[in-house]
Enzyme design. Structure first.
Site, PDB file in Angstrom:
ATOM      1  CE1 TYR A   1     -47.035 -20.552 -25.461  1.00 40.54           C
ATOM      2  CE2 TYR A   1     -49.314 -20.972 -26.037  1.00 40.54           C
ATOM      3  CZ  TYR A   1     -48.370 -20.253 -25.327  1.00 40.54           C
ATOM      4  OH  TYR A   1     -48.766 -19.234 -24.510  1.00 40.54           O
ATOM      5  CG  HIS A   2     -49.295 -24.896 -23.866  1.00 43.00           C
ATOM      6  ND1 HIS A   2     -50.561 -24.564 -24.294  1.00 43.00           N
ATOM      7  CD2 HIS A   2     -48.882 -23.839 -23.133  1.00 43.00           C
ATOM      8  CE1 HIS A   2     -50.897 -23.371 -23.829  1.00 43.00           C
ATOM      9  NE2 HIS A   2     -49.877 -22.901 -23.128  1.00 43.00           N
TER      10      HIS A   2
ATOM     11  CE1 TYR B   1     -49.058 -18.247 -20.579  1.00 43.81           C
ATOM     12  CE2 TYR B   1     -48.946 -16.269 -21.890  1.00 43.81           C
ATOM     13  CZ  TYR B   1     -49.329 -17.566 -21.757  1.00 43.81           C
ATOM     14  OH  TYR B   1     -49.947 -18.182 -22.793  1.00 43.81           O
TER      15      TYR B   1
ATOM     16  CD1 TRP C   1     -51.973 -15.120 -21.140  1.00 45.70           C
ATOM     17  CD2 TRP C   1     -52.455 -16.287 -19.306  1.00 45.70           C
ATOM     18  NE1 TRP C   1     -52.837 -16.126 -21.498  1.00 45.70           N
ATOM     19  CE2 TRP C   1     -53.140 -16.857 -20.390  1.00 45.70           C
ATOM     20  CE3 TRP C   1     -52.596 -16.865 -18.039  1.00 45.70           C
ATOM     21  CZ2 TRP C   1     -53.965 -17.968 -20.251  1.00 45.70           C
ATOM     22  CZ3 TRP C   1     -53.424 -17.977 -17.897  1.00 45.70           C
ATOM     23  CH2 TRP C   1     -54.103 -18.522 -19.001  1.00 45.70           C
TER      24      TRP C   1
ATOM     25  CG  HIS D   1     -45.998 -21.500 -20.848  1.00 44.41           C
ATOM     26  ND1 HIS D   1     -46.697 -22.248 -19.949  1.00 44.41           N
ATOM     27  CD2 HIS D   1     -46.918 -21.009 -21.715  1.00 44.41           C
ATOM     28  CE1 HIS D   1     -47.978 -22.219 -20.232  1.00 44.41           C
ATOM     29  NE2 HIS D   1     -48.135 -21.491 -21.315  1.00 44.41           N
TER      30      HIS D   1
ATOM     31  CB  CYS E   1     -50.493 -20.026 -17.992  1.00 42.14           C
ATOM     32  SG  CYS E   1     -50.942 -20.569 -19.627  1.00 42.14           S
TER      33      CYS E   1
END
Ligand SMILES: *[C@@H]1O[C@H](CO)[C@@H](O)[C@H](O)[C@H]1NC(C)=O
Ligand SMILES: *[C@@H]1O[C@H](CO)[C@@H](O)[C@H](O)[C@H]1NC(C)=O
Ligand SMILES: *[C@@H]1O[C@H](CO)[C@@H](O)[C@H](O)[C@H]1NC(C)=O
Ligand SMILES: *[C@@H]1O[C@H](CO)[C@@H](O)[C@H](O)[C@H]1NC(C)=O
Ligand SMILES: *[C@@H]1O[C@H](CO)[C@@H](O)[C@H](O)[C@H]1NC(C)=O
Ligand SMILES: *[C@@H]1O[C@H](CO)[C@@H](O)[C@H](O)[C@H]1NC(C)=O
Ligand SMILES: *[C@@H]1O[C@H](CO)[C@@H](O)[C@H](O)[C@H]1NC(C)=O
Ligand SMILES: *[C@@H]1O[C@H](CO)[C@@H](O)[C@H](O)[C@H]1NC(C)=O
Ligand SMILES: *[C@@H]1O[C@H](CO)[C@@H](O)[C@H](O)[C@H]1NC(C)=O
Ligand SMILES: *[C@@H]1O[C@H](CO)[C@@H](O)[C@H](O)[C@H]1NC(C)=O
Length: 661
Positions: free
Chosen positions: A510-511, A282, A300, A601, A238
């Site tokens: 996601y990811h 993030y 985050w 992301h 992240c």
């Protein structure tokens, strides 16, 4: 061997619901052979009967033969095939779901082409697909090597279908190939053309701090390396990522929220950099016209509930408190451990003229940041009209000379949760954002929407200015695959419309990441990687796929298009405003520079495209290519120089560096 007649039917409705399968062969008259079946309850014929509620199951009583199991379909005549779909049993029980699989084909049931596709399917009831290079075959065999949940020695299948070759005008997907980690982040290394991939401290989940598991994909050999653990005491899960002027990958924050790690793409090694002044996870960051790096946001991880204003890197980090994060917050009110942690995530940042930064989203409000004064400054750039907050959407600068950015998809809030005014349906929205001088109000236009709503997708600008939008889902559900968009869409920057492309094999949500490679194909990988323990991450995708866009195929017969070749470029490292002499083996109609990119992301602040019309007649296929003189347009760093011929076919890129001096 047991042989059963097949009953011709189709489950087209079920399949197309997911935007996943364009056509499937009519199974009338086909037969199947299996190594094992449970008598009259679950005969092999149920795998091709068109009834999703019935399924083939290997014998479980009175004895249970061991894996591997296999099912061979006799299509009764040779056909051209390029994909197989597998629908797991739909009765809510998962016993027998296929995990590790391989597909073999044969024309005569004697000589087999083994493993034309192979990989690992996830343990759920969602339709699975295996794309492979087109083959002529009468027999196609699916080998079940493991049971997806490791529950027993069984195999089951509700439906198996075979697909003819995909239409090249809608692009062709490679077979998926394995990666030793879930690639939640990646960057294309300019000095080698390899793709650096990383997950977290663990290959399959994240939890805490540490080093980071990495691997590389080499497009020249099509091989993925084995794992390598970075050594900077930085779990780069992240993070913020940007490629600097030297092509190094600068990674900040994430699980170790203050850290900076730099991957030297020439030496192939990581070094630790100075800590950021503000802890972040993030956040997003971008390289600036002066070669410095700007970052903002990132609630985050670290620092509790404090606001994460801007910060700038020039070998050391310095706070820019005149660059406040508050004007770019979304309306997301999700609070975790007392921190409103989603609203400053994943900024759509663009380094622009005079060291400025344009922030195009995901907040509806857009902003300019000044980074060249002691404390920095900010001014409002207007709203992205025709759009709401678009968290986990994408923004792509497809024409830097015209200052044009396409934004697509996203959802008003980060995650599919219930709450007051908490709207999480992803949109099909598409907007063109046109920027000019810093600090000036920005023009936005809503244009024709995508076919599929998407959040957690990735978008990649292609050499010809098209934008390839891939993956994503209807509701942003981290670590899950429900209601995935399997079919990507290609946006034409002239008509400003989307065309749906052939579907990929594996959901990418996601990811997941997508990156343009120097050969003008698109690499996509990853998806999953939830908070531990590892076995709770039921939608991990340890694989990658390559998309060859329509421009790589001959529009007449679908064969590989003949590509122009750049034979010489007068300089490979130069400052902005340089005129290059470029020679090619055939006529070039247009050049473009596309910046090497990084992704995590749904954020890719590195990519952008500069279209360049050659100057002069191009006698003997020699052209003058004028690189823009504004470093805010032609950001410092490494770029791919493509030549595109009159049929729209791009060359393989020549790698060039735009220096700051
Ligand atoms: C298919 O299964 C049968 C029965 O177990 C076995 O004899 C055969 O070797 C298998 N074929 C392949 C290619 O795995
Ligand atoms: C294919 O070959 C196997 C033996 O290798 C045989 O058992 C099977 O019946 C054959 N299938 C067909 C449809 O001919
Ligand atoms: C930002 O710019 C405005 C307008 O020029 C000015 O009034 C303000 O003092 C500046 N703020 C900072 C922190 O420099
Ligand atoms: C979450 O997603 C589902 C679709 O899978 C949808 O029906 C539901 O309304 C969503 N929940 C919220 C709170 O948006
Ligand atoms: C933008 O405005 C800020 C004040 O908000 C100012 O400091 C900066 O110089 C301006 N940038 C440009 C490029 O004019
Ligand atoms: C975009 O559409 C225009 C108009 O139909 C067409 O001429 C052009 O070739 C298309 N561009 C690409 C990259 O397909
Ligand atoms: C995370 O790691 C800690 C320390 O090893 C462990 O106690 C905890 O159970 C882990 N959490 C999960 C969800 O795996
Ligand atoms: C496509 O193939 C035809 C012959 O089939 C050839 O004349 C043409 O040049 C090819 N076009 C491209 C873009 O390769
Ligand atoms: C580059 O070429 C253009 C067009 O021929 C010309 O106007 C310009 O002066 C040239 N620039 C340099 C730095 O030579
Ligand atoms: C074209 O480029 C080639 C290779 O660089 C060079 O030998 C030739 O002199 C050039 N021709 C012209 C007309 O510039």
């Amino acid at each position: 061997m047991i042989s059963f007649p097949g009953i011709g039917a189709s489950v087209a409705l079920l399949l197309t619901y997911y935007g996943r399968v364009s056509a499937q062969l009519d199974r009338t008259g086909w037969t199947v052979s299996v190594d094992s079946a449970q008598g009259t309850w679950n005969p092999a014929s149920y795998a091709i009967d068109g009834d999703a509620s019935t399924f083939w199951h290997t014998q479980w009583t009175p004895s249970t033969p061991n894996l591997p199991h296999n099912i061979t379909i006799d299509m009764k005549a040779p056909r051209s095939v390029s994909a197989l779909t597998y629908l797991p049993r739909q009765d809510g029980n998962r016993n027998g779901n296929i995990g590790t699989y391989a597909v073999d084909v044969s024309v005569d049931n004697k000589t087999w082409q083994m493993s034309v596709a192979s990989g690992n399917w996830i343990d759920d009831s969602v339709l699975k697909k295996a794309n492979f290079a087109a083959q002529t075959a009468q027999y196609i065999r699916l080998r079940a090597i493991t049971e997806a949940g490791g529950r027993g020695q069984w195999t089951s299948a509700a439906e198996i279908n075979v697909l003819p070759p995909a239409e090249p005008s809608k692009g062709i997907w490679s077979a998926p190939f394995n990666t030793p980690l879930v690639a939640a982040a990646g960057a294309v290394l300019p000095t080698t053309g390899k793709v650096l991939l990383w997950s977290a401290q663990f290959v399959d989940h994240f939890n805490g701090t540490g080093n980071t598991e990495t691997a590389t994909y080499d497009p020249s050999t099509k091989q993925v390396s084995s794992l390598s653990l970075s050594n900077t005491n930085h779990d780069m899960f992240c993070p913020g990522i940007s490629l600097d002027v030297n092509g190094n990958v600068v990674v900040t924050g994430g699980n170790n929220a203050a850290k900076t790690s730099i991957y030297d793409s020439k030496l192939g090694q990581w070094t630790g950099g100075p800590d950021m002044k503000v802890q972040r996870g993030y956040q997003s960051q971008t390289t600036l016209s002066n070669g410095k790096i700007f970052t903002i946001g990132g609630s985050w991880s670290g620092n509790g509930g404090t606001l994460r204003n801007g910060e700038i890197f020039d070998g050391t980090w310095n706070k820019l408190d005149g660059c406040p994060v508050s004007p770019m917050l979304t309306q997301d009110q999700d609070v975790s451990n007392g921190v409103n942690w989603r609203r400053d995530n994943h900024g759509w940042l663009f380094g622009w003229k005079d060291g400025s930064v344009f922030q195009a989203g995901p907040s509806r409000a857009m902003n300019w940041y000044t980074t060249t004064t002691t404390t920095g400054n900010q001014s409002a750039a207007g709203d992205r009209l025709g759009d709401a907050d678009a968290m986990n959407g994408n923004a792509v600068m497809y024409d830097a000379v015209a200052g044009q950015i396409l934004s697509v998809g996203g959802a008003p809030n980060y995650e599919n949760k219930t709450g007051v005014n908490y709207v999480t349906a992803a949109t099909t929205n598409a907007n063109i954002i046109t920027i000019n001088a810093p600090n000036t109000t920005v023009k936005t236009e809503s244009v024709a929407h995508m076919a599929y709503p998407r959040a957690f997708h990735n978008s990649v600008v292609l050499p010809d200015g098209s934008v390839f939008v891939t993956g994503g889902m209807q509701y942003p559900k981290p670590f899950q695959d429900d209601l995935s968009a399997f079919a990507p869409e290609l946006w034409n920057s002239t008509t400003r419309t989307f065309t749906t492309m052939n579907p990929m094999s594996i959901p990418r949500n996601y990811h997941s990441i997508a990156l343009l490679l120097p050969d003008a194909t698109v690499f996509t990988a990853g998806g999953g990687l939830c908070y531990g323990p590892a076995d709770s991450c039921t939608n991990n995708h340890f694989d990658a796929e390559i998309f060859s866009p329509p421009y790589l195929f001959n529009a007449t017969d679908g064969s590989a298009a003949s590509r122009p070749k750049l034979t010489s470029v007068s300089s490979l490292s130069f400052p902005v405003g340089t005129n290059l002499t470029v020679s090619s083996d055939s006529e070039i109609k247009q050049f473009s520079l596309v910046r090497f990119a990084s992704a995590t992301h749904s954020v890719n602040t590195d990519q952008r495209r500069i279209p360049i019309q050659p100057v002069g007649a191009g006698q003997a296929n020699n052209y003058t290519v004028a690189v823009p003189s504004d470093a805010g347009v032609a950001l410092p760093g490494y770029w791919m120089l493509f030549g595109i011929n009159g049929a729209g076919v791009p060359s393989v890129a020549t790698t060039v560096q735009i220096r700051t001096v």
